[in-house]
Design an enzyme around this catalytic site. Structure first.
Site, PDB file in Angstrom:
ATOM      1  N   ARG A 191       0.833  -1.220   0.000  1.00 46.34           N
ATOM      2  CA  ARG A 191       0.000   0.000   0.000  1.00 46.34           C
ATOM      3  C   ARG A 191       0.863   1.264   0.000  1.00 46.34           C
ATOM      4  NH1 ARG A 191      -2.975  -3.838  -0.343  1.00 46.34           N
ATOM      5  NH2 ARG A 191      -5.099  -3.994   0.446  1.00 46.34           N
ATOM      6  N   SER A 213     -10.642  -1.574   3.881  1.00 42.89           N
ATOM      7  CA  SER A 213      -9.844  -1.714   5.107  1.00 42.89           C
ATOM      8  C   SER A 213      -9.508  -0.332   5.650  1.00 42.89           C
ATOM      9  CB  SER A 213      -8.535  -2.431   4.810  1.00 42.89           C
ATOM     10  OG  SER A 213      -8.779  -3.685   4.235  1.00 42.89           O
ATOM     11  N   GLU A 229      -5.038   2.882   6.827  1.00 42.51           N
ATOM     12  CA  GLU A 229      -4.784   2.669   5.408  1.00 42.51           C
ATOM     13  C   GLU A 229      -5.516   3.756   4.636  1.00 42.51           C
ATOM     14  OE1 GLU A 229      -5.378   0.349   1.496  1.00 42.51           O
ATOM     15  OE2 GLU A 229      -6.893   0.213   3.015  1.00 42.51           O
TER      16      GLU A 229
END
Ligand code: EPU
Length: 340
Positions: free
Chosen positions: A164, A236, A332
């Site tokens: 990520r 998420s 995130e």
């Protein structure tokens, strides 16, 4: 180019929290970006490229310019016996591209089926799921460099993709606006079924087609992840934390069932959803914000939640996970406030 003022954002990010942007720029070409950044009026405004807002939470109004791409569509630019190179406009919906790839018999993107958002943001965020990450499929990123006032064709290696993570989110933040991404996909049949959920869905030793795998993934996602139109969320909320061996052993001694993945450097990635569930938060709510009942890593807007309610909930979860496991959960989701 289309510039709007005092632009309402609730329908432009998937948490659907009320907020406004001072300006919203819809760009359809590199020329648009060039013209815009040469206008002294906006030169020093805060600015942020935005896709479908599927990984953002607006914490209050945005005081600058949000830049949204209307560059859409895909073109095959090169082909060999075993691979194809496809240039895709940054405003193209990611899953439309995956659907095209699967229908064309191109391998590589299928495990990323059903991920919301647009191609430009996917390349910035390095979206990932079921053992695949978009960075592995990228050949080049074509992005407008604001300081140099020109389009640059950036090699995948330069982007330093990680979990990520990319340079567009770190040292290159605010410098580039992605216009198109060139993907290299394979014409050689090869499916990645290594992720536990996929092995279970397909059945050990059984075979599945490219399109069958896409369908299986869409089914798993639909079962676990809430529809953003029915219940605001951004997938998420936290990243899966990566801890050192000592912390992992400490947790494993006390919770032998801990869900984890060993990394190539010996550190261990832990399932944040599992940590949150163990901390007792799965299915709970705080004000109008909640933790999804099927997947504790997903925070949801239960209806009319403010960003403060969602952030209060996330802070409580972080505190409880830290005090139980001594593990710090990092968001995130990108929290957008006046300082970004
Ligand atoms: N788990 C629990 N309780 C929960 C949720 C998960 O025990 O409430 C356990 C599961 O049983 C499983 C493990 O945690 O053993 C992993 O769960 P899952 O397969 O659902 O994946 P994840 O690690 O929670 C990541 C990505 C997702 C991606 C899935 C599938 C991150 C931050 N999230 O979630 O990506 O779809 O893997 O590959 O890496 C996103 O980024 O927004 C996103 C949805």
């Amino acid at each position: 180019m289309h510039l709007s003022e005092h632009f309402p954002l609730a329908d432009h990010h998937t948490f659907h929290v009320e907020a406004n942007s001072r300006y919203w720029l819809e760009y359809t070409s590199i020329r648009d970006l060039h013209d815009f950044f040469n206008t002294t009026e906006y030169k020093d405004s805060p600015r942020l490229p935005i896709g479908s807002g599927s990984n953002l939470l607006f914490d209050g109004d945005y005081p600058g310019v949000l830049l949204h791409s209307s560059i859409v569509g895909s073109t095959v630019i090169r082909e060999s016996d075993d691979a194809v190179w496809v240039r895709v406009g940054s405003g193209t919906l990611w899953d439309d591209f995956v659907e095209t790839a699967v229908a064309s018999g191109w391998y590589g993107a299928e495990n990323l089926s059903g991920i919301p958002g647009e191609v430009g943001a996917a390349a910035v965020q390095n979206i990932g799921a079921y053992g695949a990450e978009v960075g592995q499929l990228i050949d080049k990123v074509e992005a407008y460099c604001i300081p140099d006032a020109q389009l640059q064709c950036i090699d995948q290696k330069e982007c330093r993709y990680g979990y990520r993570q990319s340079r567009f989110k770190s040292d290159w933040m605010h410098q580039y606006v992605v216009c198109a991404v060139v993907f290299k996909l394979s014409k050689i049949p090869h499916l990645n079924l290594s992720y536990a959920d996929l092995e279970n869905a397909v059945g050990t030793g059984r075979s599945i087609s490219l399109n069958g795998l896409r369908k299986a993934i869409l089914k798993i996602r639909n079962a676990k992840l809430p529809d953003t139109n029915q219940m605001g969320n951004a997938g998420s909320f936290f990243m899966n934390p990566i801890v050192d061996q000592a912390r992992y052993e400490w947790i494993k001694d006390r919770y032998p069932e801990v869900k984890s993945w060993i990394q190539s450097d010996g550190r261990v990635k832990l399932a944040a959803g599992w940590l949150i569930e163990q901390a007792g938060w799965k299915g709970r709510q705080l004000g109008r914000a909640g933790v999804h009942e099927q997947q504790a890593l997903v925070l949801v807007n239960l209806g009319g939640a403010t960003s403060k309610e969602i952030l209060d909930l996330s802070a409580r979860i972080q505190e409880d996970v830290q005090s139980k496991f001594e593990v710090v959960l990092q968001p995130e989701v990108q929290i957008v406030n006046g300082f970004l």
